[in-house]
Scaffold this active site. Sequence first.
Site, PDB file in Angstrom:
ATOM      1  CB  CYS A 117       2.777 -25.409 -59.297  1.00 38.65           C
ATOM      2  SG  CYS A 117       3.969 -26.680 -58.924  1.00 38.65           S
ATOM      3  CG  HIS A 259       1.276 -23.918 -55.735  1.00 36.86           C
ATOM      4  ND1 HIS A 259       0.717 -25.176 -55.746  1.00 36.86           N
ATOM      5  CD2 HIS A 259       2.620 -24.109 -55.871  1.00 36.86           C
ATOM      6  CE1 HIS A 259       1.669 -26.074 -55.885  1.00 36.86           C
ATOM      7  NE2 HIS A 259       2.832 -25.459 -55.964  1.00 36.86           N
ATOM      8  CG  ASN A 289       3.980 -28.714 -54.492  1.00 42.76           C
ATOM      9  OD1 ASN A 289       3.027 -28.684 -55.265  1.00 42.76           O
ATOM     10  ND2 ASN A 289       5.098 -28.048 -54.720  1.00 42.76           N
TER      11      ASN A 289
HETATM   12  O1  UT7 Z   1       5.544 -26.118 -56.570  1.00 39.85           O
HETATM   13  C1  UT7 Z   1       6.768 -25.482 -56.759  1.00 39.85           C
HETATM   14  C2  UT7 Z   1       7.868 -26.408 -56.398  1.00 39.85           C
HETATM   15  N1  UT7 Z   1       8.708 -26.198 -55.324  1.00 39.85           N
HETATM   16  C3  UT7 Z   1       8.673 -25.439 -54.207  1.00 39.85           C
HETATM   17  O2  UT7 Z   1       7.813 -24.685 -53.920  1.00 39.85           O
HETATM   18  C4  UT7 Z   1       9.831 -25.611 -53.293  1.00 39.85           C
HETATM   19  C5  UT7 Z   1      10.385 -24.313 -52.768  1.00 39.85           C
HETATM   20  N2  UT7 Z   1      11.430 -24.573 -51.822  1.00 39.85           N
HETATM   21  C6  UT7 Z   1      11.231 -25.049 -50.580  1.00 39.85           C
HETATM   22  O3  UT7 Z   1      10.106 -25.303 -50.210  1.00 39.85           O
HETATM   23  C7  UT7 Z   1      12.437 -25.243 -49.675  1.00 39.85           C
HETATM   24  O4  UT7 Z   1      13.576 -24.692 -50.285  1.00 39.85           O
HETATM   25  C8  UT7 Z   1      12.690 -26.717 -49.294  1.00 39.85           C
HETATM   26  C9  UT7 Z   1      11.569 -27.207 -48.380  1.00 39.85           C
HETATM   27  C10 UT7 Z   1      12.750 -27.590 -50.541  1.00 39.85           C
HETATM   28  C11 UT7 Z   1      13.994 -26.851 -48.548  1.00 39.85           C
HETATM   29  O5  UT7 Z   1      13.991 -26.025 -47.404  1.00 39.85           O
HETATM   30  P1  UT7 Z   1      15.238 -25.093 -47.092  1.00 39.85           P
HETATM   31  O6  UT7 Z   1      14.977 -24.409 -45.811  1.00 39.85           O
HETATM   32  O7  UT7 Z   1      15.465 -24.237 -48.308  1.00 39.85           O
HETATM   33  O8  UT7 Z   1      16.383 -26.142 -46.866  1.00 39.85           O
HETATM   34  P2  UT7 Z   1      17.762 -26.266 -47.650  1.00 39.85           P
HETATM   35  O9  UT7 Z   1      17.549 -26.749 -49.034  1.00 39.85           O
HETATM   36  O10 UT7 Z   1      18.485 -24.982 -47.433  1.00 39.85           O
HETATM   37  O11 UT7 Z   1      18.466 -27.408 -46.816  1.00 39.85           O
HETATM   38  C12 UT7 Z   1      18.836 -27.229 -45.463  1.00 39.85           C
HETATM   39  C13 UT7 Z   1      19.424 -28.543 -44.938  1.00 39.85           C
HETATM   40  C14 UT7 Z   1      20.452 -29.146 -45.866  1.00 39.85           C
HETATM   41  O12 UT7 Z   1      21.486 -29.694 -45.081  1.00 39.85           O
HETATM   42  P3  UT7 Z   1      22.891 -28.924 -44.918  1.00 39.85           P
HETATM   43  O13 UT7 Z   1      23.411 -28.765 -46.305  1.00 39.85           O
HETATM   44  O14 UT7 Z   1      22.521 -27.610 -44.279  1.00 39.85           O
HETATM   45  O15 UT7 Z   1      23.660 -29.834 -44.048  1.00 39.85           O
HETATM   46  C15 UT7 Z   1      19.716 -30.265 -46.545  1.00 39.85           C
HETATM   47  O16 UT7 Z   1      20.559 -31.322 -46.956  1.00 39.85           O
HETATM   48  O17 UT7 Z   1      18.385 -29.517 -44.797  1.00 39.85           O
HETATM   49  C16 UT7 Z   1      18.791 -30.728 -45.433  1.00 39.85           C
HETATM   50  N3  UT7 Z   1      17.614 -31.421 -45.921  1.00 39.85           N
HETATM   51  C17 UT7 Z   1      16.899 -32.284 -45.163  1.00 39.85           C
HETATM   52  N4  UT7 Z   1      17.065 -32.721 -43.907  1.00 39.85           N
HETATM   53  C18 UT7 Z   1      16.165 -33.589 -43.441  1.00 39.85           C
HETATM   54  C19 UT7 Z   1      17.002 -31.312 -47.132  1.00 39.85           C
HETATM   55  N5  UT7 Z   1      15.928 -32.106 -47.187  1.00 39.85           N
HETATM   56  C20 UT7 Z   1      15.835 -32.710 -45.986  1.00 39.85           C
HETATM   57  C21 UT7 Z   1      14.923 -33.634 -45.431  1.00 39.85           C
HETATM   58  N6  UT7 Z   1      15.118 -34.031 -44.144  1.00 39.85           N
HETATM   59  N7  UT7 Z   1      13.868 -34.098 -46.104  1.00 39.85           N
END
Ligand code: UT7
Length: 332
Positions: A117, A259, A289
């Site tokens: 990225c 980004h 993204n």
């Molecule tokens: O370009 C560089 C690449 N990447 C990035 O910039 C990504 C950086 N990270 C992020 O943007 C965030 O960490 C995410 C958007 C990927 C995830 O958000 P988060 O607030 O960190 O969520 P999490 O991973 O802590 O997950 C929270 C919950 C989980 O459920 P439990 O374990 O709390 O029951 C996940 O399983 O949300 C669940 N979850 C979803 N639920 C519905 C994860 N993906 C989804 C989804 N829909 N698509």
Amino acid sequence: MNLPTRSGILGVGTGIPETILSNADLEKMVETSDEWITSRTGVRERRILAEGETNAQFGAEAVRNAVKNAGLTLDDIDLIISCTFTPDYTAPNAACMVHSNLGLKQQAPAFDLNGACSGFVYGLQVADSLVRTGVYRNIAVIGMEAITRGVDFTDRNTCVLFGDGAGAAIVGAMPEGSNRGILSTFCGADGQGHDLITLPASGSAEPINEERLRDKMHCLRMNGREVFKFAVRILGTAMDEAMKRADMTIDDIDLLIPHQANIRIMDAAVDRFGIPRDRVVCNVERFGNTSAASIPLALGEIVESGRLKEGMTVGLVAFGAGLTYAASIVRW
Ligand code: UT7
């Protein structure tokens, strides 16, 4: 030979696939909701390549538009740098596929740069150096991605985040005495975090076989939470360094293009810098993204809409797989 003291962005252009994948479409594919996706990421829809379309096709379209915007012709381009981590093939390289799509007859060399990225800003630093040392005159730096081709559409943790597209900038010399151009660039990396975002079976370390295919090791994997923490910290470090090199503070920045990974990461950057929201460019809700393409796509849009005006100072700041990070200050 008089070497140019400064390079600049002579023109920008985009190549945007027509097919839209909305959050409502994703709700039918995985256990997710529009509410979860928009509140956690800010993404409402993303563009994806249709069957038969390729990354290089949109990279070439972005170059054609950037060349036109610069008032040049394709014959003026003497180097192509394709910044991508999702090339059409590992070999031939993506830049040669762009070369082929453009139908270039000339011998302009073409190579890939994989800074994930941060790739486009890495590419700007390379192009800036090559123009100022007189090696090339007009360099096409392309951020181009086909990420949805390497995403597991049964994994809700990743498939809702990414989109495809391309943006290009033509980097060339600024007239002597001009106060416009690329005022600073800064690139960094932290290889200790190499396992936080990966396409495991995409290279020579773990070549694809039946077992790895079954385990979907050819698809993108990410530790979202750790990447999030890294991003929030490193965006500040990178921008501070680029501003220091340009002898500027955040008050000198008219528009900041982070980004476009996640609206919450951009909000954290806004808080960190205390920059007014209306000076931060954000299109993540329409593109998701798009990795290396995200900054040149946003640049292309604000040039086309007239939001970016001559004399404005723009900050570009990125982070990505590797881990990589980079920033640049450009006066338009
Ligand atoms: O370009 C560089 C690449 N990447 C990035 O910039 C990504 C950086 N990270 C992020 O943007 C965030 O960490 C995410 C958007 C990927 C995830 O958000 P988060 O607030 O960190 O969520 P999490 O991973 O802590 O997950 C929270 C919950 C989980 O459920 P439990 O374990 O709390 O029951 C996940 O399983 O949300 C669940 N979850 C979803 N639920 C519905 C994860 N993906 C989804 C989804 N829909 N698509």
